[in-house]
Motif scaffolding. Sequence first.
Motif, short mmCIF file in Angstrom:
data_model
loop_
_atom_site.label_atom_id
_atom_site.label_comp_id
_atom_site.label_asym_id
_atom_site.label_seq_id
_atom_site.Cartn_x
_atom_site.Cartn_y
_atom_site.Cartn_z
N UNK A 105 0.83 -1.20 0.00
CA UNK A 105 0.00 0.00 0.00
C UNK A 105 0.87 1.25 0.00
N UNK A 106 1.93 1.27 0.81
CA UNK A 106 2.83 2.43 0.86
C UNK A 106 3.50 2.68 -0.48
N UNK A 107 3.91 1.60 -1.16
CA UNK A 107 4.56 1.76 -2.46
C UNK A 107 3.61 2.39 -3.48
N UNK A 108 2.35 1.97 -3.43
CA UNK A 108 1.36 2.54 -4.35
C UNK A 108 1.12 4.01 -4.03
N UNK A 109 0.97 4.31 -2.75
CA UNK A 109 0.71 5.69 -2.33
C UNK A 109 1.88 6.61 -2.68
N UNK A 110 3.11 6.14 -2.53
CA UNK A 110 4.26 6.96 -2.88
C UNK A 110 4.26 7.30 -4.36
N UNK A 111 3.87 6.35 -5.20
CA UNK A 111 3.78 6.64 -6.64
C UNK A 111 2.77 7.74 -6.92
#
Length: 290
Positions: free
Chosen positions: A165-171
């Motif tokens: 989830x964090x990786x998606x949000x950072x994008x």
Amino acid sequence: MNKITITDGNVIYNFLIDKCKCLLGNNSIEKHKIKQLIKLYFNPVKSEYRTENNLKPKILIDGKELNNKSTFYIEISDKYSLNEECKLGSKSILLKYFERKLEDYSYFDTINTIDILFQSLIEELNEEDSFKLEFDSLSSKILLKILKPYFALEEQMDEYDLSLEDLIIQQIRIIKYIQEKDHTIEKYFIYVDSKIISKQIINELNSLKNSIILINDTIWKEQYELKDIVLVEDTILDCADFDLMYGYFGENNGELLTLKEVNNKIMKYIKHFYKGNRIDLINDINKHFL
């Protein structure tokens, strides 16, 4: 709502869309076709097969072709590598992020000071030496070749420290910064392909501006309104096309339903078949397979 058409002259996909559209369903083959057409439109390459069969991908908004030169296409994906992004390759969205950041006037004085110091260093090195050095004035491209970004909250982190989830949000947040700083891009076309589509991810996506967003999902979320869903199974049904939906489902046992009743019927179906039940593995095995 706008009508988006994705086609190559052979297959045609039509969706009604405000900003976000969820491709909800299990037909991964059809979803792949849609994604491939989008990618090919923004990265046109020729093949003998497409030439011989007169297949040319197009994306239209309300019948007018989308300008792929003034539209920025981005994929938000589980396959995103933060470690690779930090290498600032030519296709990195993080590279565009830092290019926009270095164009901020607040950094100009500091960059000019660094430029003067480098020029001074070159002059000292060239004194009484047969081999001379030259130095081009600093630009954002030159600076980015010597800078090494990394991700940190309180401590330095990499992709192995972040949740999916964090990786998606950072994008999404990188894209949001680019949108705020780069006014040369008219529209953003974003394809989200992730096994995790949380409430926060949807909220972050909705905060993006000037964007057309397609989300690949298999589980219904409360944040999805009926009009934002395309069911992708053996048939593709755009739930925002109320005339089409009423044509299919407007009658029940010989009685005409109201539009509200039709919508409730479809939403009841979606909630039932795409609810994504959590599996209680140990209890289920003990209960059903003794």
